[in-house]
Write a protein that holds these residues in place. Structure first.
Motif, PDB file in Angstrom:
ATOM      1  N   THR A 185      54.889  43.425  50.881  1.00 53.24           N
ATOM      2  CA  THR A 185      53.439  43.121  50.988  1.00 53.24           C
ATOM      3  C   THR A 185      52.759  44.015  49.946  1.00 53.24           C
ATOM      4  N   ILE A 186      52.375  43.409  48.821  1.00 53.56           N
ATOM      5  CA  ILE A 186      51.949  44.223  47.665  1.00 53.56           C
ATOM      6  C   ILE A 186      50.455  44.058  47.353  1.00 53.56           C
ATOM      7  N   PHE A 187      49.921  45.083  46.762  1.00 59.42           N
ATOM      8  CA  PHE A 187      48.531  45.197  46.289  1.00 59.42           C
ATOM      9  C   PHE A 187      47.569  45.390  47.466  1.00 59.42           C
ATOM     10  N   ASN A 188      47.832  46.438  48.230  1.00 58.58           N
ATOM     11  CA  ASN A 188      46.921  46.817  49.313  1.00 58.58           C
ATOM     12  C   ASN A 188      46.781  45.758  50.400  1.00 58.58           C
ATOM     13  N   GLY A 243      51.162  34.506  43.859  1.00 61.31           N
ATOM     14  CA  GLY A 243      52.592  34.561  43.538  1.00 61.31           C
ATOM     15  C   GLY A 243      53.037  35.571  42.485  1.00 61.31           C
ATOM     16  N   SER A 244      52.205  36.546  42.196  1.00 60.84           N
ATOM     17  CA  SER A 244      52.562  37.504  41.140  1.00 60.84           C
ATOM     18  C   SER A 244      53.993  38.049  41.297  1.00 60.84           C
ATOM     19  N   GLN A 245      54.305  38.602  42.467  1.00 56.40           N
ATOM     20  CA  GLN A 245      55.643  39.173  42.676  1.00 56.40           C
ATOM     21  C   GLN A 245      56.696  38.060  42.809  1.00 56.40           C
ATOM     22  N   VAL A 246      56.317  36.952  43.446  1.00 60.43           N
ATOM     23  CA  VAL A 246      57.288  35.864  43.659  1.00 60.43           C
ATOM     24  C   VAL A 246      57.842  35.384  42.316  1.00 60.43           C
ATOM     25  N   GLY A 270      46.106  46.854  53.870  1.00 53.16           N
ATOM     26  CA  GLY A 270      44.784  47.474  54.068  1.00 53.16           C
ATOM     27  C   GLY A 270      43.816  46.495  54.704  1.00 53.16           C
ATOM     28  N   HIS A 271      44.120  45.193  54.588  1.00 54.53           N
ATOM     29  CA  HIS A 271      43.261  44.171  55.193  1.00 54.53           C
ATOM     30  C   HIS A 271      43.392  44.129  56.710  1.00 54.53           C
ATOM     31  N   LEU A 272      44.416  44.797  57.226  1.00 56.65           N
ATOM     32  CA  LEU A 272      44.628  44.788  58.678  1.00 56.65           C
ATOM     33  C   LEU A 272      44.043  46.044  59.324  1.00 56.65           C
ATOM     34  N   ALA A 315      54.916  33.669  51.135  1.00 59.99           N
ATOM     35  CA  ALA A 315      54.111  33.257  52.298  1.00 59.99           C
ATOM     36  C   ALA A 315      52.760  33.964  52.236  1.00 59.99           C
ATOM     37  N   ASP A 316      51.757  33.309  52.766  1.00 56.25           N
ATOM     38  CA  ASP A 316      50.407  33.882  52.784  1.00 56.25           C
ATOM     39  C   ASP A 316      49.603  33.077  53.805  1.00 56.25           C
ATOM     40  N   PHE A 317      48.494  33.638  54.301  1.00 56.05           N
ATOM     41  CA  PHE A 317      47.697  32.832  55.240  1.00 56.05           C
ATOM     42  C   PHE A 317      46.460  32.217  54.594  1.00 56.05           C
ATOM     43  N   ASN A 318      46.306  32.398  53.268  1.00 56.00           N
ATOM     44  CA  ASN A 318      45.165  31.766  52.595  1.00 56.00           C
ATOM     45  C   ASN A 318      45.624  30.521  51.839  1.00 56.00           C
ATOM     46  N   ALA A 319      45.105  29.362  52.244  1.00 53.71           N
ATOM     47  CA  ALA A 319      45.565  28.081  51.679  1.00 53.71           C
ATOM     48  C   ALA A 319      45.260  27.975  50.183  1.00 53.71           C
ATOM     49  N   ASP A 378      50.912  33.844  58.947  1.00 53.35           N
ATOM     50  CA  ASP A 378      50.249  35.138  59.119  1.00 53.35           C
ATOM     51  C   ASP A 378      51.321  36.215  59.257  1.00 53.35           C
ATOM     52  N   MET A 379      51.177  37.313  58.509  1.00 52.64           N
ATOM     53  CA  MET A 379      52.229  38.343  58.534  1.00 52.64           C
ATOM     54  C   MET A 379      52.363  39.007  59.912  1.00 52.64           C
ATOM     55  N   ARG A 380      51.367  38.830  60.779  1.00 54.14           N
ATOM     56  CA  ARG A 380      51.442  39.451  62.109  1.00 54.14           C
ATOM     57  C   ARG A 380      52.337  38.662  63.066  1.00 54.14           C
ATOM     58  N   ASP A 407      58.190  37.551  50.368  1.00 53.61           N
ATOM     59  CA  ASP A 407      56.882  38.125  50.016  1.00 53.61           C
ATOM     60  C   ASP A 407      55.887  37.516  51.004  1.00 53.61           C
ATOM     61  N   ILE A 408      55.522  38.282  52.004  1.00 49.99           N
ATOM     62  CA  ILE A 408      54.787  37.736  53.159  1.00 49.99           C
ATOM     63  C   ILE A 408      53.256  37.764  52.971  1.00 49.99           C
ATOM     64  N   THR A 409      52.815  38.325  51.832  1.00 48.75           N
ATOM     65  CA  THR A 409      51.388  38.262  51.436  1.00 48.75           C
ATOM     66  C   THR A 409      51.368  37.929  49.933  1.00 48.75           C
ATOM     67  N   CYS A 410      51.926  36.764  49.583  1.00 55.90           N
ATOM     68  CA  CYS A 410      52.226  36.482  48.169  1.00 55.90           C
ATOM     69  C   CYS A 410      51.009  36.142  47.323  1.00 55.90           C
ATOM     70  N   PHE A 468      42.045  38.448  36.877  1.00 54.01           N
ATOM     71  CA  PHE A 468      41.794  39.853  37.178  1.00 54.01           C
ATOM     72  C   PHE A 468      43.093  40.593  37.507  1.00 54.01           C
ATOM     73  N   ASN A 469      44.062  39.878  38.074  1.00 50.49           N
ATOM     74  CA  ASN A 469      45.218  40.548  38.668  1.00 50.49           C
ATOM     75  C   ASN A 469      46.454  40.677  37.786  1.00 50.49           C
ATOM     76  N   GLU A 470      46.697  39.689  36.921  1.00 43.47           N
ATOM     77  CA  GLU A 470      47.998  39.643  36.239  1.00 43.47           C
ATOM     78  C   GLU A 470      48.329  40.952  35.528  1.00 43.47           C
ATOM     79  N   GLY A 524      39.335  33.101  40.374  1.00 45.09           N
ATOM     80  CA  GLY A 524      39.409  34.061  39.258  1.00 45.09           C
ATOM     81  C   GLY A 524      40.479  35.116  39.478  1.00 45.09           C
ATOM     82  N   TYR A 525      41.286  34.952  40.536  1.00 46.52           N
ATOM     83  CA  TYR A 525      42.193  36.027  40.950  1.00 46.52           C
ATOM     84  C   TYR A 525      43.215  36.391  39.864  1.00 46.52           C
ATOM     85  N   ASP A 526      43.853  35.383  39.278  1.00 49.14           N
ATOM     86  CA  ASP A 526      44.927  35.685  38.322  1.00 49.14           C
ATOM     87  C   ASP A 526      44.393  36.394  37.083  1.00 49.14           C
TER      88      ASP A 526
HETATM   89  C1  LIG Z   1      45.330  41.582  47.204  1.00 43.93           C
HETATM   90  S1  LIG Z   1      46.117  40.060  47.588  1.00 43.93           S
HETATM   91  C2  LIG Z   1      47.739  40.393  46.951  1.00 43.93           C
HETATM   92  C3  LIG Z   1      48.510  39.163  46.569  1.00 43.93           C
HETATM   93  C4  LIG Z   1      49.778  39.427  45.752  1.00 43.93           C
HETATM   94  N1  LIG Z   1      50.728  40.216  46.507  1.00 43.93           N
HETATM   95  C5  LIG Z   1      49.432  40.111  44.449  1.00 43.93           C
HETATM   96  O1  LIG Z   1      49.874  41.255  44.195  1.00 43.93           O
HETATM   97  O2  LIG Z   1      48.709  39.491  43.652  1.00 43.93           O
HETATM   98  C6  LIG Z   1      46.355  40.170  49.326  1.00 43.93           C
HETATM   99  C7  LIG Z   1      46.897  38.894  49.932  1.00 43.93           C
HETATM  100  O3  LIG Z   1      47.220  39.174  51.297  1.00 43.93           O
HETATM  101  C8  LIG Z   1      46.926  38.013  52.055  1.00 43.93           C
HETATM  102  N2  LIG Z   1      46.800  38.404  53.456  1.00 43.93           N
HETATM  103  C9  LIG Z   1      45.919  39.261  54.022  1.00 43.93           C
HETATM  104  N3  LIG Z   1      46.108  39.324  55.351  1.00 43.93           N
HETATM  105  C10 LIG Z   1      47.148  38.499  55.637  1.00 43.93           C
HETATM  106  C11 LIG Z   1      47.832  38.145  56.834  1.00 43.93           C
HETATM  107  N4  LIG Z   1      47.457  38.643  58.013  1.00 43.93           N
HETATM  108  N5  LIG Z   1      48.882  37.301  56.748  1.00 43.93           N
HETATM  109  C12 LIG Z   1      49.267  36.771  55.561  1.00 43.93           C
HETATM  110  N6  LIG Z   1      48.637  37.042  54.395  1.00 43.93           N
HETATM  111  C13 LIG Z   1      47.596  37.908  54.429  1.00 43.93           C
HETATM  112  C14 LIG Z   1      45.639  37.486  51.444  1.00 43.93           C
HETATM  113  O4  LIG Z   1      45.398  36.138  51.765  1.00 43.93           O
HETATM  114  C15 LIG Z   1      45.900  37.736  49.956  1.00 43.93           C
HETATM  115  O5  LIG Z   1      46.464  36.607  49.338  1.00 43.93           O
END
Ligand SMILES: C[S@@+](CC[C@H](N)C(=O)[O-])C[C@H]1O[C@@H](n2cnc3c(N)ncnc32)[C@H](O)[C@@H]1O
Length: 257
Positions: free
Chosen positions: A113-116, A56-59, A119-121, A72-76, A99-101, A50-53, A24-26, A20-22
């Motif tokens: 790295t957009i949309f918080n 793909g909103s920004q891509v 903050g996941h780290l 790039a993203d770590f969630n398949a 993984d962005m790390r 875009d290392i947390t894409c 809510f997000n678009e 349901g992400y798109d």
């Molecule tokens: C809130 S979403 C934002 C996605 C996109 N930038 C947007 O604006 O719609 C956060 C994304 O960060 C990714 N993410 C979180 N930690 C990550 C990590 N360590 N490496 C790569 N991706 C990560 C998540 O899998 C998720 O797809």
């Protein structure tokens, strides 16, 4: 009350949300995408990682505006949705799982790295990600990100503005989502969510707790400076002047020194 510890998100974190992400997000991302593009133009950026894409909103936005973008993203699951959208529109865009790390993808004019997403780290992992982001940047190129503004969330009762209570019906399933949040002394934002899904007479209830690390503008300046960046821009996500007590998120441009 149960004490919740903030740990960095696992790759599976967005598995449930991906579908349901798109929807809510678009709409939410339109404003920030425009601001990012203005900033990229200002800094003469041509190539973007875009290392947390996510999906793909920004891509897609940046690709359509003429930038050479890698996602790039770590969630398949989020990546699979992004790839599917590219295929549907016949767009040749590279998407990578990493993984962005630790990612070592190439040298770009900008990493975003957009949309918080950061903050996941945890703070330590954000520091590790900053080192990795730096490796993926050309000299003098820029890192752009946004994050919840800790000072705003700590101010008066603004935290209540994050409260969610919505309902939507898709086909025969009605979903109601109720969420409230708290913030602690370390700037950890904890969001408690109850989701009810009703299909005919059956109701499924799911309870979930999520945490995000938030930062003040000053904390970010210090952290970025310590990791070889110079902060050249801090604003609200629409580009308006940043206000510690009024801006919900901080949009940062940091230049690699
Ligand atoms: C809130 S979403 C934002 C996605 C996109 N930038 C947007 O604006 O719609 C956060 C994304 O960060 C990714 N993410 C979180 N930690 C990550 C990590 N360590 N490496 C790569 N991706 C990560 C998540 O899998 C998720 O797809």
């Amino acid at each position: 009350m149960k004490v919740v510890t903030h740990v960095s998100a696992k790759p599976s974190h967005y598995n449930k949300e991906s579908e349901g992400y798109d929807e809510f997000n678009e709409h939410n991302s339109q404003i920030i995408n425009r601001t990012i593009e203005t900033l990229l133009r200002k800094y003469n950026v041509k190539t973007v990682l875009d290392i947390t894409c996510g999906t793909g909103s920004q891509v897609f936005y940046l690709h359509k505006h003429g930038y050479q973008v890698v996602g790039a993203d770590f969630n398949a699951k989020m990546l699979a949705i992004a790839k599917q959208k590219a295929k549907k529109e016949n767009l040749k865009i590279t998407f990578l799982k990493c993984d962005m790390r630790t990612a070592r993808i190439g040298e770009f004019d900008a990493v975003i790295t957009i949309f918080n997403a950061i903050g996941h780290l945890t703070k330590n992992d954000f520091e590790q990600a900053l080192n990795s982001i730096s490796v993926n940047l050309n000299k003098n190129s820029i890192y752009i990100f946004d994050i919840f503004n800790r000072r705003y969330l700590e101010h008066a009762d603004t935290i209540t503005k994050l409260t969610i209570d919505w309902q939507t019906t898709v086909g025969k399933i009605t979903t109601r989502k109720i969420q409230y949040s708290t913030i602690d002394d370390a700037g950890i934002l904890t969001s408690n969510t109850i989701t009810l899904q009703q299909s005919g007479k059956k109701t499924k209830i799911n309870q979930d707790v999520q945490t995000l690390q938030t930062y003040s503008a000053q904390e970010l300046k210090q952290l970025l400076t310590e990791h070889g960046f110079k902060v050249v821009h801090q604003s609200a996500i629409d580009g308006a002047t940043f206000d510690d007590k009024r801006s919900e998120r901080i949009l940062v441009v940091a230049q690699k020194k």
